[in-house]
Enzyme design. Structure first.
Site, PDB file in Angstrom:
ATOM      1  N   THR A 314       0.781  -1.222  -0.071  1.00  0.00           N
ATOM      2  CA  THR A 314       0.323  -0.428  -0.277  1.00  0.00           C
ATOM      3  C   THR A 314       1.315   1.201  -0.190  1.00  0.00           C
ATOM      4  O   THR A 314       1.815   1.152   0.187  1.00  0.00           O
ATOM      5  CB  THR A 314      -1.317  -0.443   0.948  1.00  0.00           C
ATOM      6  OG1 THR A 314      -0.359   0.770   2.595  1.00  0.00           O
ATOM      7  CG2 THR A 314      -1.440  -1.527   1.726  1.00  0.00           C
ATOM      8  N   CYS A 315       0.259   2.215  -0.242  1.00  0.00           N
ATOM      9  CA  CYS A 315       1.014   3.669  -0.088  1.00  0.00           C
ATOM     10  C   CYS A 315       1.072   4.252   1.135  1.00  0.00           C
ATOM     11  O   CYS A 315       1.665   5.434   1.428  1.00  0.00           O
ATOM     12  CB  CYS A 315       0.515   4.744  -1.008  1.00  0.00           C
ATOM     13  SG  CYS A 315       0.628   4.588  -2.765  1.00  0.00           S
ATOM     14  N   ASP A 316       0.645   3.620   2.143  1.00  0.00           N
ATOM     15  CA  ASP A 316       1.004   3.274   4.041  1.00  0.00           C
ATOM     16  C   ASP A 316       1.989   3.437   4.653  1.00  0.00           C
ATOM     17  O   ASP A 316       2.544   1.753   4.027  1.00  0.00           O
ATOM     18  CB  ASP A 316      -0.385   3.095   4.632  1.00  0.00           C
ATOM     19  CG  ASP A 316      -0.879   3.556   5.660  1.00  0.00           C
ATOM     20  OD1 ASP A 316       0.300   4.120   6.820  1.00  0.00           O
ATOM     21  OD2 ASP A 316      -1.529   4.095   5.750  1.00  0.00           O
ATOM     22  N   ASN A 354      -7.193   0.137   0.131  1.00  0.00           N
ATOM     23  CA  ASN A 354      -5.827   0.178  -1.084  1.00  0.00           C
ATOM     24  C   ASN A 354      -6.124  -0.094  -2.366  1.00  0.00           C
ATOM     25  O   ASN A 354      -5.439  -0.923  -3.031  1.00  0.00           O
ATOM     26  CB  ASN A 354      -4.612   0.192  -1.069  1.00  0.00           C
ATOM     27  CG  ASN A 354      -4.037   1.710  -0.855  1.00  0.00           C
ATOM     28  OD1 ASN A 354      -2.557   1.872  -0.679  1.00  0.00           O
ATOM     29  ND2 ASN A 354      -4.654   3.058  -1.112  1.00  0.00           N
TER      30      ASN A 354
END
Ligand SMILES: *Cc1c(COP(=O)(O)O)cnc(C)c1O
Length: 379
Positions: A314-316, A354
């Site tokens: 994910t982008c986290d 996501n």
């Protein structure tokens, strides 16, 4: 890019049912006379439930939906412990109607609900037990001290409920067998105080917390059995003992098969991004501040090694799994990475945050049990 064909392979959690059976047998032989109620929240896959049921195991639940899963495999509700100290009223009513009769609690509010929705039920008071830090700290929320427990048990009797037992949970992945000593002393104190009020307990619930092996050693189960056996013998009068292992029965049976979706060098550090991270299966990485060290191997198995930060898709940035993991130096997108010790508290926590899928579970039997797999893994 020579391995584009590897990309469509979705992540998969493979559960070796033979290893679940072996863990269960090892567990019951280390704790003779203690009834084992599997804490199904850590992995409620029906094949795992069915196997443990066939082996004579019992269960511990927190909700009505967990009870439904047990009814589906033919488990007897009368052998099920309802161990969540605070339950929604309709769940209590549903469990009571199905034949569950033992309920944990740690408040007067819960007693009021139990008296209404499960009149006459046997109640188990939850004692606090969080004096020692465990590998995956899970305590600090539930439980009262022994004096408060006395008051609550007398309050239960006034409401027509049956003061029946005491429970505690030392914290998950507890690596110190002596962690069970102080809570069992508190149970003994509670028993003595209640005896003066003509209340006698019939059950002590040792909870879960028994460890699984990740990277590194854990004490033998026999050490837990010895400490617990001695502490039970010191109680003021004999009571039936039960326990609720989760992780210890299923974690080691699980191997998560993932794909490297990309690698990167950032600030001189190498990163490997997998299709599974904290949010779609490895939440305990986040819960433990990345301290839980899953044994890791990769499909290249190259002689030249390098250190990678292992992270999710994910982008986290919170979905990182482990820092400084040794993998093949030429690792690249499309390679496969396996993480051992992933049978418990993985897919159950997974979301589609996501837009990334949670791993599917596949149960297998008849696979040779690897006993010295440490050599092949590195963490
Ligand atoms: C989660 C839980 C367990 C199992 O804990 P493990 O650390 O996985 O053994 C046992 N009892 C209760 C009440 C729980 O909530």
């Amino acid at each position: 890019m020579d391995r584009l064909d590897a990309f469509p392979t979705p992540p998969e959690l493979v559960i070796d049912l033979d290893r679940v059976a072996a863990a269960y047998r090892e567990f019951i032989s280390a704790l003779p006379g203690v009834a084992v109620h599997y804490a199904m929240k850590c992995n409620p896959h029906p094949e795992i439930l069915g196997l443990l049921h066939a082996l004579g195991g019992r269960f511990e639940i927190a909700s009505a939906a967990e009870l439904d899963a047990l009814l589906a495999i033919g488990a007897d509700p009368a052998q099920v412990l309802s161990s969540n100290p605070v339950k929604p009223l309709p769940h209590i009513a549903r469990q009571h109607a199905a034949g569950v009769w033992r309920y944990s609690f740690d408040s007067e509010d819960e007693l009021d609900k139990l008296a209404v929705a499960a009149p006459g039920a046997a109640v188990v008071v939850r004692l606090a037990a969080h004096q020692i830090r465990s590998g995956v700290p899970s305590e600090g929320k539930f439980g009262v001290d022994a004096d408060h427990a006395v008051t609550l048990m007398l309050a239960a009797r006034e409401r027509g409920l049956r003061p029946y037992g005491a429970a505690f949970h030392v914290g998950s992945q507890m690596l110190l067998p002596h962690a069970w000593r102080a809570p069992l002393r508190a149970v003994g104190y509670l028993m003595s105080k209640l005896a003066a009020e003509d209340v006698f307990l019939q059950m002590v619930n040792l909870g879960g917390g028994f460890p699984a092996r990740y990277t590194g050693k854990i004490p033998p189960m026999a050490d837990y059995g010895a400490v617990i056996g001695a502490a039970l013998a010191d109680l003021p009068y004999p009571v039936a003992a039960v326990c609720e292992p989760g992780r210890a029965l299923v974690a080691e049976a699980g191997t998560l098969h993932t794909t490297v979706i990309g690698t990167a060098v950032r600030g001189g550090r190498r990163w490997a991004h997998l299709d599974v991270g904290a949010f779609n299966g490895l939440m305990e990485s986040l819960e433990t501040g990345n301290e839980l060290r899953f044994p890791v191997a990769d499909s290249r198995a190259g002689a030249a090694r390098d250190r990678f930060h292992l992270t999710g898709p994910t982008c986290d940035s919170q979905d990182t799994i482990m820092f400084d993991v040794e993998l093949s130096a030429d690792l690249r997108a499309g390679d496969r990475v396996t993480l051992g010790g992933t049978g418990a508290y993985t897919t159950v926590y997974a979301s589609r945050f996501n837009g990334f899928d949670a791993p599917m579970i596949r149960c297998v039997t008849g696979v040779a049990i690897e006993t010295s797999d440490d050599a092949a893994y590195c963490g």
